[in-house]
Scaffold this motif. Structure first.
Motif, mmCIF file in Angstrom:
data_model
loop_
_atom_site.group_PDB
_atom_site.id
_atom_site.type_symbol
_atom_site.label_atom_id
_atom_site.label_comp_id
_atom_site.label_asym_id
_atom_site.label_seq_id
_atom_site.Cartn_x
_atom_site.Cartn_y
_atom_site.Cartn_z
ATOM 1 N N UNK A 52 -16.958 55.347 44.285
ATOM 2 C CA UNK A 52 -15.927 55.522 45.305
ATOM 3 C C UNK A 52 -14.881 54.415 45.188
ATOM 4 N N UNK A 53 -13.617 54.790 45.291
ATOM 5 C CA UNK A 53 -12.535 53.822 45.204
ATOM 6 C C UNK A 53 -12.426 53.035 46.502
ATOM 7 N N UNK A 54 -12.004 51.811 46.383
ATOM 8 C CA UNK A 54 -11.820 50.972 47.546
ATOM 9 C C UNK A 54 -10.359 50.968 47.958
ATOM 10 N N UNK A 55 -10.112 50.939 49.247
ATOM 11 C CA UNK A 55 -8.737 50.870 49.741
ATOM 12 C C UNK A 55 -8.151 49.475 49.583
ATOM 13 N N UNK A 56 -9.004 48.486 49.382
ATOM 14 C CA UNK A 56 -8.545 47.110 49.391
ATOM 15 C C UNK A 56 -8.472 46.474 48.017
ATOM 16 N N UNK A 57 -8.717 47.227 46.978
ATOM 17 C CA UNK A 57 -8.616 46.679 45.626
ATOM 18 C C UNK A 57 -7.158 46.692 45.198
ATOM 19 N N UNK A 58 -6.610 45.522 44.955
ATOM 20 C CA UNK A 58 -5.208 45.445 44.562
ATOM 21 C C UNK A 58 -5.039 45.356 43.052
ATOM 22 N N UNK A 59 -6.087 44.968 42.348
ATOM 23 C CA UNK A 59 -5.980 44.851 40.890
ATOM 24 C C UNK A 59 -5.744 46.217 40.255
ATOM 25 N N UNK A 60 -6.454 47.227 40.673
ATOM 26 C CA UNK A 60 -6.277 48.550 40.084
ATOM 27 C C UNK A 60 -4.950 49.156 40.506
ATOM 28 N N UNK A 61 -4.470 48.833 41.703
ATOM 29 C CA UNK A 61 -3.197 49.386 42.169
ATOM 30 C C UNK A 61 -2.044 48.846 41.317
ATOM 31 N N UNK A 62 -2.092 47.576 40.958
ATOM 32 C CA UNK A 62 -1.011 47.016 40.150
ATOM 33 C C UNK A 62 -1.022 47.594 38.736
ATOM 34 N N UNK A 63 -2.204 47.915 38.198
ATOM 35 C CA UNK A 63 -2.282 48.535 36.881
ATOM 36 C C UNK A 63 -1.741 49.957 36.934
ATOM 37 N N UNK A 64 -2.019 50.677 38.005
ATOM 38 C CA UNK A 64 -1.537 52.041 38.139
ATOM 39 C C UNK A 64 -0.018 52.077 38.295
#
Length: 77
Positions: A52-64
């Motif tokens: 399950x993806x986390x709403x608070x992970x910022x590392x994956x958001x910046x890669x996306x």
């Protein structure tokens, strides 16, 4: 000295007072228990699902965001 009726009344009032004090103690204990049950810590443990993806992970958001065109990056950030 006080007459027998007065002494009997005093004993009855003392017994009544003792019973009421026991009832107050019991009700106070019940209120404390129910308050703790309602507002205390929950015994449920949160299991983390690795898929399950986390709403608070910022590392994956910046890669996306790198995959998005620049005009979309500004809109979604």
């Amino acid at each position: 000295m006080a007459d027998k009726e007065t002494l009997d009344l005093i004993e009855t009032l003392k017994a009544n007072n003792e019973e009421l004090l026991k009832q107050v103690a019991l009700l106070t204990e019940q209120v404390a228990y129910l308050t703790n049950k309602l507002y205390g810590k929950s015994s449920e443990k949160r299991a983390v699902n690795p898929d399950q993806l986390s709403l608070f992970e910022e590392d994956t958001a910046s890669q996306d965001d790198e995959d998005l065109p620049s005009h979309y990056r500004n809109y979604y950030l």
